[in-house]
Design a protein around this motif. Structure first.
Motif, PDB file in Angstrom:
ATOM      1  N   GLY A 194      20.945 -16.587 -30.542  1.00  0.00           N
ATOM      2  CA  GLY A 194      21.445 -17.355 -29.500  1.00  0.00           C
ATOM      3  C   GLY A 194      22.489 -16.808 -28.457  1.00  0.00           C
ATOM      4  N   PHE A 195      22.369 -15.307 -28.573  1.00  0.00           N
ATOM      5  CA  PHE A 195      22.987 -14.523 -27.493  1.00  0.00           C
ATOM      6  C   PHE A 195      22.151 -13.665 -26.861  1.00  0.00           C
ATOM      7  N   ALA A 196      22.490 -13.125 -25.730  1.00  0.00           N
ATOM      8  CA  ALA A 196      21.512 -12.285 -24.989  1.00  0.00           C
ATOM      9  C   ALA A 196      22.459 -11.186 -24.292  1.00  0.00           C
ATOM     10  N   CYS A 197      21.762 -10.054 -23.999  1.00  0.00           N
ATOM     11  CA  CYS A 197      22.560  -8.771 -23.624  1.00  0.00           C
ATOM     12  C   CYS A 197      21.470  -8.662 -22.175  1.00  0.00           C
ATOM     13  N   ASN A 198      22.436  -8.477 -21.142  1.00  0.00           N
ATOM     14  CA  ASN A 198      21.721  -8.147 -19.785  1.00  0.00           C
ATOM     15  C   ASN A 198      22.529  -6.925 -19.115  1.00  0.00           C
ATOM     16  N   VAL A 199      21.606  -5.921 -18.710  1.00  0.00           N
ATOM     17  CA  VAL A 199      22.217  -4.668 -18.045  1.00  0.00           C
ATOM     18  C   VAL A 199      22.038  -4.835 -16.589  1.00  0.00           C
ATOM     19  N   ASN A 200      23.004  -4.575 -16.024  1.00  0.00           N
ATOM     20  CA  ASN A 200      23.175  -4.315 -14.626  1.00  0.00           C
ATOM     21  C   ASN A 200      22.585  -5.522 -13.829  1.00  0.00           C
ATOM     22  N   GLY A 201      22.425  -6.785 -14.346  1.00  0.00           N
ATOM     23  CA  GLY A 201      21.996  -7.803 -13.859  1.00  0.00           C
ATOM     24  C   GLY A 201      20.236  -7.911 -13.383  1.00  0.00           C
ATOM     25  N   LEU A 202      19.914  -6.751 -13.963  1.00  0.00           N
ATOM     26  CA  LEU A 202      18.156  -6.717 -13.830  1.00  0.00           C
ATOM     27  C   LEU A 202      17.546  -7.141 -15.203  1.00  0.00           C
ATOM     28  N   ASP A 203      17.933  -6.471 -16.122  1.00  0.00           N
ATOM     29  CA  ASP A 203      16.999  -6.386 -17.670  1.00  0.00           C
ATOM     30  C   ASP A 203      17.850  -7.163 -18.479  1.00  0.00           C
ATOM     31  N   PHE A 204      16.931  -7.879 -19.361  1.00  0.00           N
ATOM     32  CA  PHE A 204      17.699  -8.103 -20.829  1.00  0.00           C
ATOM     33  C   PHE A 204      17.025  -7.122 -21.802  1.00  0.00           C
ATOM     34  N   VAL A 205      17.969  -6.955 -22.584  1.00  0.00           N
ATOM     35  CA  VAL A 205      17.695  -5.777 -23.828  1.00  0.00           C
ATOM     36  C   VAL A 205      17.494  -6.713 -24.921  1.00  0.00           C
ATOM     37  N   ARG A 206      16.645  -6.576 -25.397  1.00  0.00           N
ATOM     38  CA  ARG A 206      16.265  -7.204 -26.811  1.00  0.00           C
ATOM     39  C   ARG A 206      16.154  -6.441 -28.055  1.00  0.00           C
ATOM     40  N   THR A 207      16.074  -4.957 -27.599  1.00  0.00           N
ATOM     41  CA  THR A 207      16.093  -3.947 -28.753  1.00  0.00           C
ATOM     42  C   THR A 207      17.197  -3.132 -28.972  1.00  0.00           C
ATOM     43  N   PRO A 208      18.029  -3.400 -29.990  1.00  0.00           N
ATOM     44  CA  PRO A 208      19.258  -2.688 -30.183  1.00  0.00           C
ATOM     45  C   PRO A 208      19.163  -1.011 -30.123  1.00  0.00           C
ATOM     46  N   THR A 209      17.804  -0.488 -30.302  1.00  0.00           N
ATOM     47  CA  THR A 209      17.769   0.908 -30.130  1.00  0.00           C
ATOM     48  C   THR A 209      17.520   1.398 -28.814  1.00  0.00           C
ATOM     49  N   ALA A 210      17.538   0.513 -27.804  1.00  0.00           N
ATOM     50  CA  ALA A 210      17.244   0.950 -26.318  1.00  0.00           C
ATOM     51  C   ALA A 210      18.654   1.684 -25.808  1.00  0.00           C
ATOM     52  N   THR A 211      18.410   2.607 -25.201  1.00  0.00           N
ATOM     53  CA  THR A 211      19.644   3.729 -24.750  1.00  0.00           C
ATOM     54  C   THR A 211      20.445   2.880 -23.630  1.00  0.00           C
ATOM     55  N   VAL A 212      21.733   3.221 -23.625  1.00  0.00           N
ATOM     56  CA  VAL A 212      22.669   2.997 -22.702  1.00  0.00           C
ATOM     57  C   VAL A 212      22.828   4.005 -21.719  1.00  0.00           C
ATOM     58  N   ASN A 213      23.038   3.800 -20.472  1.00  0.00           N
ATOM     59  CA  ASN A 213      23.305   4.847 -19.448  1.00  0.00           C
ATOM     60  C   ASN A 213      24.616   4.888 -18.875  1.00  0.00           C
ATOM     61  N   ALA A 214      25.181   5.888 -18.599  1.00  0.00           N
ATOM     62  CA  ALA A 214      26.509   6.059 -17.987  1.00  0.00           C
ATOM     63  C   ALA A 214      26.452   5.078 -16.794  1.00  0.00           C
ATOM     64  N   GLY A 215      27.681   4.237 -16.896  1.00  0.00           N
ATOM     65  CA  GLY A 215      27.928   3.415 -15.428  1.00  0.00           C
ATOM     66  C   GLY A 215      27.273   1.999 -16.035  1.00  0.00           C
ATOM     67  N   ASP A 216      26.669   1.806 -16.829  1.00  0.00           N
ATOM     68  CA  ASP A 216      25.965   0.581 -17.083  1.00  0.00           C
ATOM     69  C   ASP A 216      26.885  -0.765 -17.282  1.00  0.00           C
ATOM     70  N   ASN A 217      26.610  -1.958 -16.643  1.00  0.00           N
ATOM     71  CA  ASN A 217      27.298  -2.713 -16.652  1.00  0.00           C
ATOM     72  C   ASN A 217      26.497  -3.835 -17.491  1.00  0.00           C
ATOM     73  N   ILE A 218      26.963  -4.029 -18.562  1.00  0.00           N
ATOM     74  CA  ILE A 218      26.308  -5.010 -19.941  1.00  0.00           C
ATOM     75  C   ILE A 218      26.998  -6.172 -19.919  1.00  0.00           C
ATOM     76  N   VAL A 219      26.238  -7.188 -19.926  1.00  0.00           N
ATOM     77  CA  VAL A 219      26.654  -8.596 -19.746  1.00  0.00           C
ATOM     78  C   VAL A 219      26.266  -9.266 -21.267  1.00  0.00           C
ATOM     79  N   ILE A 220      27.101  -9.936 -21.816  1.00  0.00           N
ATOM     80  CA  ILE A 220      26.696 -10.550 -23.117  1.00  0.00           C
ATOM     81  C   ILE A 220      27.024 -12.150 -22.717  1.00  0.00           C
ATOM     82  N   LEU A 221      26.062 -12.874 -23.090  1.00  0.00           N
ATOM     83  CA  LEU A 221      26.055 -14.279 -22.596  1.00  0.00           C
ATOM     84  C   LEU A 221      25.342 -15.059 -23.555  1.00  0.00           C
TER      85      LEU A 221
END
Length: 116
Positions: A83-110
């Motif tokens: 029921g919750f989603a994670c978006n990175v930099n307003g561009l991509d939804f991340v569905r895999t917890p093993t995806a890598t975070v980049n420096a400066g990423d803006n992560i949105v939880i909604l």
């Protein structure tokens, strides 16, 4: 289940080959809707080890805002609840917890059903 959480925690702190073990990255997590209401905050800055995954983001966020655990972040602290989603930099939804975070990423939880 507790053994799995411990294993995830150990693996999230495992060294990544070829990376400086002391390097870290900064990212920002913005909370929207129910997540913001529950946490009583809009934004959280996180410092993570280089090569961190989203499961480590969720664990770090759970440490800073434990009220999110069980309501937004799964009890294992390695993923969001359904029921919750994670978006990175307003561009991509991340569905895999093993995806890598980049420096400066803006992560949105909604909420996954937010929007039109």
């Amino acid at each position: 289940m507790a053994d799995q959480a411990k294993a995830l925690q150990r693996s999230s702190h495992a060294p990544i080959p070829g990376q400086d073990q002391h390097a870290s990255i900064q990212c920002t997590v913005e909370l929207f809707g129910v997540a913001r209401f529950v946490a009583h905050t809009r934004e959280v800055s996180l410092t993570l080890p280089a090569g961190a995954t989203f499961s480590l983001v969720y664990a770090a966020l759970a440490e800073k805002l434990p009220v999110l655990v069980g309501q937004i972040i799964n009890l294992d602290r390695a993923r969001l609840i359904d029921g919750f989603a994670c978006n990175v930099n307003g561009l991509d939804f991340v569905r895999t917890p093993t995806a890598t975070v980049n420096a400066g990423d803006n992560i949105v939880i909604l909420s996954a059903d937010a929007g039109g």
